[in-house]
Scaffold this active site. Sequence first.
Site, PDB file in Angstrom:
ATOM      1  N   CYS A 131       0.831  -1.216   0.000  1.00  0.00           N
ATOM      2  CA  CYS A 131       0.000   0.000   0.000  1.00  0.00           C
ATOM      3  C   CYS A 131       0.859   1.257   0.000  1.00  0.00           C
ATOM      4  CB  CYS A 131      -0.892  -0.026   1.242  1.00  0.00           C
ATOM      5  SG  CYS A 131      -1.767   1.516   1.555  1.00  0.00           S
TER       6      CYS A 131
ATOM      7  N   TYR B 228      -5.776   6.850  -8.623  1.00  0.00           N
ATOM      8  CA  TYR B 228      -6.954   6.066  -8.249  1.00  0.00           C
ATOM      9  C   TYR B 228      -8.207   6.585  -8.949  1.00  0.00           C
ATOM     10  CZ  TYR B 228      -4.342   3.600  -4.633  1.00  0.00           C
ATOM     11  OH  TYR B 228      -3.441   2.805  -3.975  1.00  0.00           O
TER      12      TYR B 228
END
Length: 354
Positions: A60, A191
């Site tokens: 992440c 994203y």
Amino acid sequence: MTQATSTEHSTKGAYVQTGAEFNRDTNYIEDRILRGGDNPREGRWPVEPGRYRLIAARACPWANRTIIVRRLLGLEDVISLGLPGPTHDARSWTFDLDEDGKDPVLGIERLQEAYFKRFSDYPRGITVPAIVDVASGAVVTNSYAQITLDFSTEWTQYHREGAPDLYPVHLREEMDQVMKRIFTEVNNGVYRCGFAGSQEAYNSAYGRLWTALDWLEQRLSDRRYLMGETITEADVRLFTTLVRFDPVYHGHFKCNRSKLTEMPALWGYVRDLFQTPGFGDTVDFVQIKQHYYIVHEDVNPTQIVPQGPDLSNWLTPHGREALGGRPFGNGTAPGPVRPGEQVAAGHNPLYPAS
């Protein structure tokens, strides 16, 4: 089936909403760990060595920031590190890399157990990074942007000798604006491209992302680091997106106007950081690819993980020394990565396969 591909707890539908643009939920547990913190019930926890465990998956980018800053500041002895595996299902991150599938300090299989210990009906995503109070087993905070700033400003008593100043007072006003633009347009921008639910939403996100990357390419053409001569928190925040760009975002998230390797300033800049102790030695490219390509069923329903790209070019000369600067300012580089915290051999060109 693996936990990440279980039909019952599939992530399908969790990331992409048809016809809609992606909007990140930015409501986090805003408790802070502070010098003089005196009331956990009101969100003010005390700085206390050995009390907390940082849970941060290498896959992440938001969690990778905390691993980097913890290492740069030398906080390994005062804040322990738990490393979930790269894949998860709709429930939460799991400790499948640890013996018996449990975190060796907290004794839990899923990070959600620490969230539910604090909030039995926690309604939001179970995110990393998270800081957990070891004694109670309850999550303290998952506010990733604040965690690293507090590492720099609240834990100073426990910084290593020679730790860099990652959030210099005289740069904060400009730096906060730079970091805000990096977050909205780049960190979150990739994203917005990848999780766009319509062509219109994707086109808008794509344009915003490349406007920002062109701005960064220009900004970094005549300065070694984002804020000038030394590494700051701003560089940490940009690095964790850039290091994932060609392996993941270019293809998986359709951010494909250019590869990073085709942008001279950004490519030199990110290699410079990658080759700096504390940055590249925290990166696990294998876990990064596994996470994105397996977990994001909405984007990659086959869950096939690509073999490429070739990563050997991360160690090629970057030439950024010509711009001058001192990476750690008046400080020094961190020492070797601690035993047990090294990236697996073969997962990063700094850690060649034996």
